[in-house]
Design a protein around this motif. Structure first.
Motif, mmCIF file in Angstrom:
data_model
loop_
_atom_site.group_PDB
_atom_site.id
_atom_site.type_symbol
_atom_site.label_atom_id
_atom_site.label_comp_id
_atom_site.label_asym_id
_atom_site.label_seq_id
_atom_site.Cartn_x
_atom_site.Cartn_y
_atom_site.Cartn_z
ATOM 1 N N PRO A 72 8.539 -8.696 -22.356
ATOM 2 C CA PRO A 72 8.085 -7.166 -21.165
ATOM 3 C C PRO A 72 6.849 -7.407 -20.932
ATOM 4 C CG PRO A 72 9.591 -6.499 -22.873
ATOM 5 C CD PRO A 72 9.087 -8.165 -23.378
ATOM 6 N N ASN A 73 6.223 -6.646 -20.117
ATOM 7 C CA ASN A 73 4.547 -6.125 -20.045
ATOM 8 C C ASN A 73 4.726 -5.537 -18.746
ATOM 9 O OD1 ASN A 73 3.983 -7.805 -17.499
ATOM 10 N ND2 ASN A 73 4.990 -9.584 -18.251
ATOM 11 N N LEU A 74 3.592 -4.724 -19.086
ATOM 12 C CA LEU A 74 2.893 -3.435 -17.744
ATOM 13 C C LEU A 74 2.007 -3.856 -16.492
ATOM 14 C CD1 LEU A 74 3.182 -0.653 -20.495
ATOM 15 C CD2 LEU A 74 5.128 -1.395 -18.999
ATOM 16 N N ASP A 75 1.749 -5.275 -16.533
ATOM 17 C CA ASP A 75 1.081 -5.664 -15.763
ATOM 18 C C ASP A 75 1.070 -5.443 -14.127
ATOM 19 O OD1 ASP A 75 -0.278 -6.919 -17.846
ATOM 20 O OD2 ASP A 75 0.311 -8.737 -17.280
ATOM 21 N N ALA A 76 2.441 -5.398 -13.897
ATOM 22 C CA ALA A 76 3.223 -5.069 -12.883
ATOM 23 C C ALA A 76 2.918 -3.869 -12.240
ATOM 24 C CB ALA A 76 4.634 -5.576 -12.349
ATOM 25 N N TRP A 77 2.626 -2.776 -13.591
ATOM 26 C CA TRP A 77 2.633 -1.334 -13.148
ATOM 27 C C TRP A 77 1.422 -0.936 -12.946
ATOM 28 C CZ3 TRP A 77 6.334 2.818 -14.652
ATOM 29 C CH2 TRP A 77 8.437 2.267 -15.130
ATOM 30 N N VAL A 78 0.457 -1.449 -14.118
ATOM 31 C CA VAL A 78 -0.263 -1.483 -13.797
ATOM 32 C C VAL A 78 -1.537 -2.107 -12.159
ATOM 33 C CG1 VAL A 78 -3.637 -2.319 -14.984
ATOM 34 C CG2 VAL A 78 -1.536 -2.094 -16.134
ATOM 35 N N ARG A 79 -0.651 -2.916 -11.777
ATOM 36 C CA ARG A 79 -1.176 -3.786 -10.514
ATOM 37 C C ARG A 79 -0.760 -2.394 -9.313
ATOM 38 N NH1 ARG A 79 -0.610 -9.469 -8.488
ATOM 39 N NH2 ARG A 79 -1.682 -8.269 -7.098
ATOM 40 N N ALA A 80 0.436 -1.501 -9.668
ATOM 41 C CA ALA A 80 0.742 -0.818 -8.856
ATOM 42 C C ALA A 80 0.454 0.410 -8.874
ATOM 43 C CB ALA A 80 2.569 -0.694 -9.399
ATOM 44 N N TRP A 81 -0.221 0.809 -9.341
ATOM 45 C CA TRP A 81 -0.768 2.048 -9.823
ATOM 46 C C TRP A 81 -2.500 1.732 -9.264
ATOM 47 C CZ3 TRP A 81 -0.202 7.248 -9.757
ATOM 48 C CH2 TRP A 81 -1.092 7.619 -10.378
ATOM 49 N N THR A 82 -2.619 0.770 -9.262
ATOM 50 C CA THR A 82 -4.585 0.367 -9.277
ATOM 51 C C THR A 82 -5.053 -0.631 -7.961
ATOM 52 O OG1 THR A 82 -4.803 -0.974 -11.085
ATOM 53 C CG2 THR A 82 -4.613 1.325 -11.968
ATOM 54 N N SER A 83 -4.134 -1.646 -8.328
ATOM 55 C CA SER A 83 -4.890 -2.520 -6.864
ATOM 56 C C SER A 83 -3.745 -3.160 -6.519
ATOM 57 C CB SER A 83 -5.190 -4.114 -7.575
ATOM 58 O OG SER A 83 -4.486 -4.129 -8.333
ATOM 59 N N ALA A 84 -2.444 -2.652 -5.837
ATOM 60 C CA ALA A 84 -1.627 -2.799 -4.864
ATOM 61 C C ALA A 84 -1.910 -2.664 -3.322
ATOM 62 C CB ALA A 84 -0.178 -1.990 -4.812
ATOM 63 N N CYS A 85 -2.174 -3.497 -2.966
ATOM 64 C CA CYS A 85 -2.445 -3.595 -1.256
ATOM 65 C C CYS A 85 -1.259 -2.507 -0.385
ATOM 66 C CB CYS A 85 -2.757 -4.538 -0.872
ATOM 67 S SG CYS A 85 -3.776 -5.864 -1.123
ATOM 68 N N THR A 86 -2.308 -1.512 -0.025
ATOM 69 C CA THR A 86 -1.122 -0.575 0.485
ATOM 70 C C THR A 86 -2.003 -0.279 1.994
ATOM 71 O OG1 THR A 86 -2.777 1.749 -0.090
ATOM 72 C CG2 THR A 86 -0.891 0.973 -1.193
ATOM 73 N N GLY A 87 -1.722 -1.801 3.228
ATOM 74 C CA GLY A 87 -1.940 -1.419 4.311
ATOM 75 C C GLY A 87 -3.549 -2.258 4.339
ATOM 76 N N LEU A 88 -4.620 -2.143 4.397
ATOM 77 C CA LEU A 88 -6.452 -2.514 4.580
ATOM 78 C C LEU A 88 -6.758 -2.487 2.873
ATOM 79 C CD1 LEU A 88 -7.031 -1.616 8.329
ATOM 80 C CD2 LEU A 88 -5.810 -3.519 7.224
ATOM 81 N N THR A 89 -6.235 -1.615 2.300
ATOM 82 C CA THR A 89 -7.019 -1.296 1.534
ATOM 83 C C THR A 89 -5.760 -1.575 -0.228
ATOM 84 O OG1 THR A 89 -6.297 1.373 0.771
ATOM 85 C CG2 THR A 89 -8.187 0.719 2.257
ATOM 86 N N CYS A 90 -6.706 -2.309 -1.224
ATOM 87 C CA CYS A 90 -5.679 -2.723 -1.743
ATOM 88 C C CYS A 90 -6.754 -1.725 -3.380
ATOM 89 C CB CYS A 90 -5.766 -3.812 -2.855
ATOM 90 S SG CYS A 90 -5.806 -5.134 -1.792
ATOM 91 N N GLU A 91 -6.018 -0.423 -3.384
ATOM 92 C CA GLU A 91 -6.450 0.478 -4.855
ATOM 93 C C GLU A 91 -5.089 0.971 -4.566
ATOM 94 O OE1 GLU A 91 -8.715 3.603 -1.946
ATOM 95 O OE2 GLU A 91 -9.516 2.745 -2.433
ATOM 96 N N GLY A 92 -3.908 0.393 -4.423
ATOM 97 C CA GLY A 92 -2.335 1.553 -5.575
ATOM 98 C C GLY A 92 -2.335 1.579 -5.368
ATOM 99 N N LEU A 93 -0.978 2.917 -6.070
ATOM 100 C CA LEU A 93 -0.502 4.384 -5.323
ATOM 101 C C LEU A 93 -1.392 5.582 -5.825
ATOM 102 C CD1 LEU A 93 3.019 3.542 -6.797
ATOM 103 C CD2 LEU A 93 2.039 3.636 -4.178
ATOM 104 N N ALA A 94 -2.752 5.502 -6.832
ATOM 105 C CA ALA A 94 -2.895 6.290 -7.435
ATOM 106 C C ALA A 94 -3.674 7.064 -6.333
ATOM 107 C CB ALA A 94 -4.375 5.820 -8.008
ATOM 108 N N PRO A 95 -4.623 7.124 -4.957
ATOM 109 C CA PRO A 95 -4.883 7.933 -4.074
ATOM 110 C C PRO A 95 -4.110 8.653 -3.349
ATOM 111 C CG PRO A 95 -5.710 6.000 -4.134
ATOM 112 C CD PRO A 95 -4.714 5.640 -5.008
ATOM 113 N N GLY A 96 -2.375 7.692 -2.961
ATOM 114 C CA GLY A 96 -1.444 8.441 -2.860
ATOM 115 C C GLY A 96 -0.736 9.681 -4.060
ATOM 116 N N PHE A 97 -0.296 9.260 -4.592
ATOM 117 C CA PHE A 97 -0.046 10.138 -5.700
ATOM 118 C C PHE A 97 -0.630 11.640 -5.840
ATOM 119 C CE2 PHE A 97 -0.702 12.168 -9.669
ATOM 120 C CZ PHE A 97 0.503 12.172 -10.584
ATOM 121 N N TRP A 98 -2.072 11.276 -5.756
ATOM 122 C CA TRP A 98 -2.818 12.558 -5.586
ATOM 123 C C TRP A 98 -2.893 13.701 -4.273
ATOM 124 C CZ3 TRP A 98 -4.253 14.175 -9.985
ATOM 125 C CH2 TRP A 98 -3.793 13.600 -10.839
ATOM 126 N N ASN A 99 -2.934 12.565 -3.067
ATOM 127 C CA ASN A 99 -2.376 13.055 -2.322
ATOM 128 C C ASN A 99 -1.504 13.731 -2.307
ATOM 129 O OD1 ASN A 99 -4.715 12.012 -0.651
ATOM 130 N ND2 ASN A 99 -3.916 10.764 -0.364
#
Length: 304
Positions: A72-99
């Motif tokens: 088990p590892n949390l790499d996917a969780w870190v990527r989903a939060w910080t660097s996953a591509c949400t269209g043209l940007t790859c900033e993860g879910l963090a901006p969407g969370f605060w929105n």
């Protein structure tokens, strides 16, 4: 020799009352079996999501989807939060969370407060046409959201807030008031009217009765309203994608962009981690205040 008479304390006391029923009866076995089955049925997808999010992509491709992760590892969780591509940007879910936080908090607070005042006024401060007003308000809650999209776009455009978080907050506040007003009206109607009459005799006014008498007695129904609003607003996709603007997408819209991204190979572990992260807030709210939710419903949320 004369026999000694047996006193009351020495005499055998026969048991009275109904016989204790065994715990495992056919009725209870069927009931608990059914409950366990449906619990597992609804929890199984969550198990698959969590397990998949802890695996690597090679393990997902060549392994069993139901098996536990080997390492088990949390790499996917870190990527989903910080660097996953949400269209043209790859900033993860963090901006969407605060929105989503910026949308959910004011929408929930304002809609619950207005609905509480509406329900309180409709029960204790009846005015001419109050029943017609309430009927129209409830009727509006049954109109599909999709029917109102274009008029709402025009209204928010005229207010110069289209494409901003303020537009989403306004719409969620308006659409949350009808059903919440119904809940608060029915709850306040179930409270003893003598309290209101006694406060009026003592000279208390509209707001003093509301804040000092009604609100302290209304914690269960406030929790019901809180859970309904947080769950509905946080999980909303339609209003977020239409009214928020590309720079203000909430978490659900960004989750959709991650899962449906056409770039590269689909990363199922990242997708699953992003899905679990998106659902953590409403799940936490419900688990923390679930008992109050049941109490609020039982205390008058569905009582006329």
């Amino acid at each position: 020799m004369a026999s000694t008479p047996v006193t009351g304390s020495q005499a055998a006391v026969e048991p009275s009352g109904p016989r204790p029923k065994p715990f495992f009866t056919p009725k209870k076995i069927i009931l608990y079996t059914t409950l366990v089955f449906f619990s597992l049925y609804y929890l199984f997808p969550l198990y698959v999501m969590v397990v998949t999010s802890l695996k690597t992509m090679p393990e997902i491709r060549f392994g069993n989807i139901f098996a536990l992760p080997q390492t088990p590892n949390l790499d996917a969780w870190v990527r989903a939060w910080t660097s996953a591509c949400t269209g043209l940007t790859c900033e993860g879910l963090a901006p969407g969370f605060w929105n989503s936080v910026k949308i959910t908090i004011p929408s929930t607070i304002v809609s619950i407060f207005i609905a509480a005042v509406n329900g309180y006024a409709l029960v204790n401060w009846r005015f001419k046409g109050s029943e017609v007003f309430f009927a129209i308000l409830i009727f509006g809650s049954f109109i599909p959201y999709q029917v109102m999209l274009y008029p709402l776009v025009m209204i928010t455009r005229e207010l110069k807030i289209f494409g901003t978080l303020q537009a989403v907050i306004l719409i969620h506040t308006v659409f949350g008031m009808p059903i919440l007003t119904l809940l608060f009206r029915n709850y306040f109607a179930s409270l003893p009217q003598e309290l209101f009459k006694a406060a009026r005799v003592d000279g208390a006014g509209f707001w003093r009765i509301f804040f000092e008498i009604m609100l302290p007695m209304s914690l269960p129904i406030f929790v019901v309203a809180l859970i309904l609003q947080v769950t509905g607003i946080w999980n909303d996709f339609l209003f977020g994608v239409v009214f928020a603007g590309t720079q203000n997408y909430p978490m659900t819209v960004q989750l959709n962009n991650i899962v449906n991204s056409a770039q590269g190979t689909p990363e199922y572990n990242v997708n699953m981690a992003a899905t679990v992260l998106t659902g953590l807030v409403p799940l936490t709210v419900y688990f923390v205040s679930g008992k109050w939710f049941v109490r609020g419903v039982a205390a008058g949320a569905v009582k006329g």
